[in-house]
Design an enzyme around this catalytic site. Structure first.
Site, mmCIF file in Angstrom:
data_model
loop_
_atom_site.group_PDB
_atom_site.id
_atom_site.type_symbol
_atom_site.label_atom_id
_atom_site.label_comp_id
_atom_site.label_asym_id
_atom_site.label_seq_id
_atom_site.Cartn_x
_atom_site.Cartn_y
_atom_site.Cartn_z
ATOM 1 N N SER A 248 0.846 -1.200 0.000
ATOM 2 C CA SER A 248 0.000 0.000 0.000
ATOM 3 C C SER A 248 0.880 1.247 0.000
ATOM 4 C CB SER A 248 -0.910 0.014 1.232
ATOM 5 O OG SER A 248 -1.516 1.291 1.328
ATOM 6 N N GLY B 235 -3.761 4.569 7.046
ATOM 7 C CA GLY B 235 -2.712 3.576 7.227
ATOM 8 C C GLY B 235 -2.255 3.600 8.686
ATOM 9 N N HIS C 184 -0.790 -1.672 -4.101
ATOM 10 C CA HIS C 184 -2.146 -1.427 -3.598
ATOM 11 C C HIS C 184 -2.379 0.082 -3.605
ATOM 12 C CE1 HIS C 184 -5.689 -2.599 -1.196
ATOM 13 N NE2 HIS C 184 -5.445 -1.518 -0.454
ATOM 14 N N HIS D 171 -8.053 -0.123 -4.634
ATOM 15 C CA HIS D 171 -9.037 -0.288 -3.557
ATOM 16 C C HIS D 171 -9.857 0.996 -3.476
ATOM 17 C CE1 HIS D 171 -9.588 -0.773 1.126
ATOM 18 N NE2 HIS D 171 -10.727 -0.904 0.468
ATOM 19 N N MET E 267 -11.421 -6.280 5.387
ATOM 20 C CA MET E 267 -10.695 -5.211 6.077
ATOM 21 C C MET E 267 -10.403 -5.630 7.518
ATOM 22 S SD MET E 267 -10.229 -2.742 3.897
ATOM 23 C CE MET E 267 -9.483 -1.591 5.061
ATOM 24 N N MET F 183 -9.661 7.313 -1.736
ATOM 25 C CA MET F 183 -10.619 7.740 -0.698
ATOM 26 C C MET F 183 -11.233 9.072 -1.090
ATOM 27 S SD MET F 183 -8.257 7.069 2.619
ATOM 28 C CE MET F 183 -7.251 5.598 2.779
ATOM 29 N N GLY G 284 1.202 -1.714 4.319
ATOM 30 C CA GLY G 284 1.663 -0.348 4.076
ATOM 31 C C GLY G 284 2.769 0.040 5.023
ATOM 32 N N ASP H 112 -4.899 2.974 -2.794
ATOM 33 C CA ASP H 112 -6.076 3.306 -1.984
ATOM 34 C C ASP H 112 -6.696 4.627 -2.423
ATOM 35 O OD1 ASP H 112 -6.196 1.210 0.103
ATOM 36 O OD2 ASP H 112 -4.216 1.966 0.682
ATOM 37 N N ASP I 101 -6.424 -6.368 4.646
ATOM 38 C CA ASP I 101 -5.880 -5.020 4.541
ATOM 39 C C ASP I 101 -6.049 -4.300 5.872
ATOM 40 O OD1 ASP I 101 -5.080 -2.513 3.688
ATOM 41 O OD2 ASP I 101 -6.774 -2.195 2.324
ATOM 42 N N GLY I 102 -4.910 -3.916 6.463
ATOM 43 C CA GLY I 102 -4.943 -3.139 7.697
ATOM 44 C C GLY I 102 -4.165 -3.811 8.816
ATOM 45 N N MET J 249 -12.374 3.282 -1.947
ATOM 46 C CA MET J 249 -13.148 3.615 -0.741
ATOM 47 C C MET J 249 -13.914 4.882 -1.076
ATOM 48 S SD MET J 249 -10.152 2.721 1.993
ATOM 49 C CE MET J 249 -8.889 2.800 0.731
HETATM 50 C C1 DX5 Z 1 -6.731 1.704 4.931
HETATM 51 C C2 DX5 Z 1 -6.146 1.271 3.620
HETATM 52 C C3 DX5 Z 1 -4.975 0.397 3.742
HETATM 53 C C4 DX5 Z 1 -3.788 0.987 4.463
HETATM 54 C C5 DX5 Z 1 -3.004 -0.135 5.066
HETATM 55 O O1 DX5 Z 1 -7.965 2.255 4.712
HETATM 56 O O2 DX5 Z 1 -7.126 0.577 2.846
HETATM 57 O O3 DX5 Z 1 -4.588 -0.137 2.483
HETATM 58 O O4 DX5 Z 1 -2.951 1.758 3.642
HETATM 59 O O5 DX5 Z 1 -1.976 0.382 5.819
HETATM 60 P P1 DX5 Z 1 -1.278 -0.419 7.002
HETATM 61 O O6 DX5 Z 1 -0.651 -1.632 6.394
HETATM 62 O O7 DX5 Z 1 -0.301 0.558 7.530
HETATM 63 O O8 DX5 Z 1 -2.360 -0.771 7.991
HETATM 64 ZN ZN ZN Z 2 -6.507 -0.556 1.076
#
Ligand code: DX5
Ligand code: ZN
Length: 218
Positions: free
Chosen positions: A8, A147, A33, A68, A140, A37, A200, A35, A178-179, A70
């Site tokens: 990510s 992140g 990945h 991804h 999730m 938003m 990430g 993201d 993820d997360g 969101m």
């Molecule tokens: C959160 C994202 C993730 C995030 C993961 O909403 O969808 O992809 O970047 O980050 P880490 O691995 O730091 O939890």
């Molecule tokens: Zn993500």
């Protein structure tokens, strides 16, 4: 079972994205990945189509881009993300778009389709969409939006989805998590049946990314 690592880039050095992509590609990461938003579906705003288009100039042909979404109305933007260079598009079941129509729209492009579910959404809600057109379910393990959050154990949910898929002949279904994924939480989700790990902060904060990737894959 293949265990793919999807990095990510939300945690990457965004002012040096080109060198970060090169680092990812030199260190055994399978996917990037990405993201997206919109500040409405989640309480944060990241990056979108113009950044993805530019990324494609440096991403090699062996590295797939795992988008991804969101966002509130993913169906509206499927074509745009496909054109911008996505390989996989995952949208949220909790979004406003009709899931069946959104999967159809994704599979009509060159991309494969995924459905993401937030920690509070039960496994059963995704079952009606598990068929040959759905490549991936994203479970999730944090509330989407940021992140660096702490891992929430969704093992029971992952197991239910894996069992349902196997019982119905969809043994190739990818289950992505993820997360909060790191060397300590990866074994938990892999044992439950996940085979694509998004990571990430763990990867980008590691002193040695290759070692960190190796630990996730081990
Ligand atoms: C959160 C994202 C993730 C995030 C993961 O909403 O969808 O992809 O970047 O980050 P880490 O691995 O730091 O939890
Ligand atoms: Zn993500």
């Amino acid at each position: 079972m293949t265990r793919l690592v999807s990095a990510s880039i939300l945690s990457a050095d965004l002012l040096n994205l080109e060198s970060e992509i090169k680092k990812i590609q030199e260190n055994n990461v399978d996917m990037i990945h990405f993201d997206v938003m919109d500040g409405v579906f989640v309480p944060n705003i990241s990056y979108g189509i113009p950044v993805l288009q530019q990324l494609n100039r440096v991403v090699d042909k062996y590295t797939e881009i795992d988008v991804h979404l969101m966002i509130t109305d993913p169906l509206k933007y499927i074509e745009a993300f496909d054109k911008a260079g996505a390989d996989h598009i995952t949208f949220h079941l909790e979004s406003a778009s009709n899931p069946a129509e959104t999967i159809k729209a994704i599979t009509q492009t060159e991309c494969t389709a995924g459905i993401a579910i937030k920690p509070g959404t039960p496994a059963e809600e995704v079952f009606p969409y598990i068929d040959d057109n759905l490549t991936m379910v994203l479970v999730m393990t944090v509330e989407p939006g940021f992140g660096g959050q702490s891992f929430m154990d969704m093992s029971g949910k992952i197991q239910k989805i894996r069992n349902y898929a196997n019982e119905h002949g969809f043994n190739n279904l990818l289950i992505e998590v993820d997360g909060g994924i790191d060397d300590k939480t990866a074994p938990i989700v892999k044992n439950a049946g996940a085979n694509v790990l998004v990571s990430g902060s763990y990867l980008f904060q590691a002193e040695n990314m290759a070692d960190a990737v190796g630990k996730l894959k081990a």
